[in-house]
Design an enzyme around this catalytic site. Sequence first.
Site, mmCIF file in Angstrom:
data_model
loop_
_atom_site.group_PDB
_atom_site.id
_atom_site.type_symbol
_atom_site.label_atom_id
_atom_site.label_comp_id
_atom_site.label_asym_id
_atom_site.label_seq_id
_atom_site.Cartn_x
_atom_site.Cartn_y
_atom_site.Cartn_z
ATOM 1 C CB SER A 1 -0.939 0.007 1.213
ATOM 2 O OG SER A 1 -0.212 -0.126 2.421
ATOM 3 C CG HIS B 1 -1.598 3.668 4.724
ATOM 4 N ND1 HIS B 1 -2.625 3.067 5.417
ATOM 5 C CD2 HIS B 1 -0.930 2.665 4.084
ATOM 6 C CE1 HIS B 1 -2.591 1.758 5.213
ATOM 7 N NE2 HIS B 1 -1.570 1.485 4.421
ATOM 8 C CG ASP C 1 -4.825 5.247 7.325
ATOM 9 O OD1 ASP C 1 -3.858 5.969 7.676
ATOM 10 O OD2 ASP C 1 -4.747 4.450 6.379
#
Length: 274
Positions: free
Chosen positions: A77, A242, A239
């Site tokens: 990611s 990240h 979040d």
Amino acid sequence: MAWLRVLRGLALGAGSVGGLSGAAYGLLNGQSKRARTLIGKSTDLPRNADGVYLPDGSGPVTEEPADVLTFAVLGDSLAAGLGAETDDKLPGVRLTKGLAEEAGRPVRLTTHAIIGSRTSDLDEQIDVALINPPSLALVIVGGNDVTTRMRVGTSAALLARQVRRLTEAGTTVVVGTCPDLAIVEPIPQPLRAIASRWGLALARAQRHELDRIGVRSVSSAALLSPEFRQRPDELFSEDRFHPNGAGYELAASVLLAPLCDAAGLTGGWRVLPA
């Protein structure tokens, strides 16, 4: 979010490997649940802005010009840019524009990175990349290996084998090693310390294996963690796990020079024959 598996995975791993008492294991397991609640789950799909970018910063263009440099991004990611607010803030896009400016020629970006990928998942990404091997590739992977409690040595050796497939096809590769989870504040202590030790051990093993095969690595933990610790509100996405666009801009500023230098051109990328 695949990254959240790290929390329960670390609690389980610490209990089975470290021989924790029932009370200590209960504490870690409770902390993992609390951290998952604080971080939440992301249902957003990663942005994608693949295409050809020109030295003047424009792109992606609809018609591909001649003499294009090919650049691929593989991994998890962080490589995909989860958390970036807009397409132009994706790490791959920022690096592609930087490469195009340095090279003075168009650069085509192709993103193979997939959210939740582990090192063992790189083979599928590389299979696709090798259909038309890129000139240059960036690989960022390792965090999700911690979530599944893969042995550090096994993970690092597998990374070297996968990266070698790219280099044997003529691709120049740079690898961003496993980040330091100590910067993720929603993970409470002592769980965060366990995550940090595990991730840093993997990063060291990754670098050792990559040095052995002559592939450049960049320490995400050493170069980026201090800034993220000092400016979490500015560099993390919603979040809190990240990076956001500003965080990826910082990462790109660290990665661009090694990408240029890995091609053997000190001080930046210069125009190469097609």
